[in-house]
Design a protein around this motif. Structure first.
Motif, PDB file in Angstrom:
ATOM      1  N   GLU A  49      51.419  25.962  76.775  1.00  0.00           N
ATOM      2  CA  GLU A  49      51.327  24.873  75.805  1.00  0.00           C
ATOM      3  C   GLU A  49      49.963  24.198  75.796  1.00  0.00           C
ATOM      4  O   GLU A  49      49.614  23.524  74.829  1.00  0.00           O
ATOM      5  N   MET A  50      49.201  24.360  76.853  1.00  0.00           N
ATOM      6  CA  MET A  50      47.883  23.724  76.934  1.00  0.00           C
ATOM      7  C   MET A  50      46.771  24.617  76.397  1.00  0.00           C
ATOM      8  O   MET A  50      45.624  24.185  76.284  1.00  0.00           O
ATOM      9  N   LEU A  51      47.106  25.855  76.054  1.00  0.00           N
ATOM     10  CA  LEU A  51      46.097  26.842  75.663  1.00  0.00           C
ATOM     11  C   LEU A  51      46.276  27.288  74.219  1.00  0.00           C
ATOM     12  O   LEU A  51      47.381  27.237  73.679  1.00  0.00           O
ATOM     13  N   ALA A  52      45.210  27.772  73.634  1.00  0.00           N
ATOM     14  CA  ALA A  52      45.268  28.234  72.247  1.00  0.00           C
ATOM     15  C   ALA A  52      45.883  29.620  72.125  1.00  0.00           C
ATOM     16  O   ALA A  52      46.719  29.864  71.258  1.00  0.00           O
ATOM     17  N   ARG A  53      45.486  30.542  73.005  1.00  0.00           N
ATOM     18  CA  ARG A  53      45.797  31.956  72.771  1.00  0.00           C
ATOM     19  C   ARG A  53      46.813  32.572  73.723  1.00  0.00           C
ATOM     20  O   ARG A  53      46.943  33.788  73.757  1.00  0.00           O
ATOM     21  N   MET A  54      47.531  31.767  74.502  1.00  0.00           N
ATOM     22  CA  MET A  54      48.516  32.344  75.414  1.00  0.00           C
ATOM     23  C   MET A  54      49.921  32.225  74.820  1.00  0.00           C
ATOM     24  O   MET A  54      50.387  31.124  74.569  1.00  0.00           O
ATOM     25  N   PRO A  55      50.580  33.359  74.619  1.00  0.00           N
ATOM     26  CA  PRO A  55      51.955  33.299  74.111  1.00  0.00           C
ATOM     27  C   PRO A  55      52.941  32.917  75.211  1.00  0.00           C
ATOM     28  O   PRO A  55      52.618  32.981  76.390  1.00  0.00           O
ATOM     29  N   HIS A  56      54.117  32.506  74.792  1.00  0.00           N
ATOM     30  CA  HIS A  56      55.217  32.290  75.735  1.00  0.00           C
ATOM     31  C   HIS A  56      56.488  32.762  75.065  1.00  0.00           C
ATOM     32  O   HIS A  56      56.739  32.387  73.932  1.00  0.00           O
ATOM     33  N   PRO A  57      57.285  33.585  75.693  1.00  0.00           N
ATOM     34  CA  PRO A  57      57.132  34.112  77.051  1.00  0.00           C
ATOM     35  C   PRO A  57      55.965  35.093  77.171  1.00  0.00           C
ATOM     36  O   PRO A  57      55.479  35.618  76.181  1.00  0.00           O
ATOM     37  N   TYR A  58      55.571  35.319  78.428  1.00  0.00           N
ATOM     38  CA  TYR A  58      54.426  36.166  78.753  1.00  0.00           C
ATOM     39  C   TYR A  58      54.860  37.122  79.851  1.00  0.00           C
ATOM     40  O   TYR A  58      55.176  36.686  80.961  1.00  0.00           O
ATOM     41  N   GLY A  59      54.896  38.403  79.539  1.00  0.00           N
ATOM     42  CA  GLY A  59      55.343  39.386  80.512  1.00  0.00           C
ATOM     43  C   GLY A  59      54.277  40.415  80.835  1.00  0.00           C
ATOM     44  O   GLY A  59      53.115  40.269  80.456  1.00  0.00           O
ATOM     45  N   GLU A  60      54.686  41.457  81.518  1.00  0.00           N
ATOM     46  CA  GLU A  60      53.735  42.514  81.887  1.00  0.00           C
ATOM     47  C   GLU A  60      53.091  43.189  80.682  1.00  0.00           C
ATOM     48  O   GLU A  60      51.910  43.521  80.746  1.00  0.00           O
ATOM     49  N   PRO A  61      53.806  43.406  79.560  1.00  0.00           N
ATOM     50  CA  PRO A  61      53.112  44.001  78.402  1.00  0.00           C
ATOM     51  C   PRO A  61      51.947  43.133  77.891  1.00  0.00           C
ATOM     52  O   PRO A  61      50.873  43.649  77.571  1.00  0.00           O
TER      53      PRO A  61
END
Length: 194
Positions: A49-61
């Motif tokens: 939530e604090m970042l622009a480009r990180m999705p959630h959920p975030y897994g090994e792929p």
């Protein structure tokens, strides 16, 4: 003329990305061995939530795609895996990124490693790299207005408030941010203080 200006800006922001060693950290390129730890630490809504480009959920792929994209890209700036110097444990990522407004620093630390000063230590190393390895006059950083921990890191590095704006976050949507700037003269003054 526009193409020449863009080429000059890219050249001015180009950085050789050496491995950086601080008192407690090693900043190095991310690699395949980081994927499992990256997936675990990045799969945290409080981080995303604090970042622009990180999705959630975030897994090994997602972690694998991130590491492969770093290895395959020629980019202005640097992307680093943050690891503990004594154990080699992966604790987050940081980097310098060429943006339309100039070079920008960014970082995130996995929640188990919060409140140990690692973000400040990594940010100091990246600020020094940016000013030593490029001809930039100023370095930029931003944080969400609700991210007090990141704001403290930013202030400890000598950045000055430069205004507010909005950021498109993959996880949180359109969110307000604070923008900060550190100019070369201020950085030189801070470095001379030890």
């Amino acid at each position: 003329m526009v193409a020449e200006t863009e080429d000059a800006d890219e050249e001015r922001l180009a950085i050789d990305c050496p491995v950086l060693v601080t008192d407690r950290l090693v900043l190095r390129p991310p690699h395949q061995d980081d994927i499992s730890e990256l997936a675990v630490l990045a799969n945290n809504r409080r981080v995303a939530e604090m970042l622009a480009r990180m999705p959630h959920p975030y897994g090994e792929p997602e972690a694998r795609a991130f590491v492969q994209s770093i290895r395959g890209e020629r980019r202005s700036g640097c992307v680093y895996a943050l690891t503990l110097a004594d154990t080699g444990a992966f604790i987050g990522c940081a980097g310098l990124d060429a943006r339309s407004h100039g070079l920008e620093i960014g970082y995130w630390i996995g929640e188990p490693y919060w409140q140990h000063g690692y973000a400040t230590e990594a940010a100091h190393a990246l600020v020094d790299l940016a000013f030593r390895a490029t001809a930039i006059d100023a370095l930029n950083v931003s944080c969400r207005v609700i991210n007090g921990a990141s704001r403290r890191v930013i202030h400890k590095c000598g950045f000055q408030y430069a205004g507010q704006g909005m950021m498109n976050s993959i996880c949180a949507g359109q969110v307000p941010i604070e923008r900060y700037r550190l100019d070369r003269k201020t950085w030189v003054s801070l470095r001379s203080w030890g």
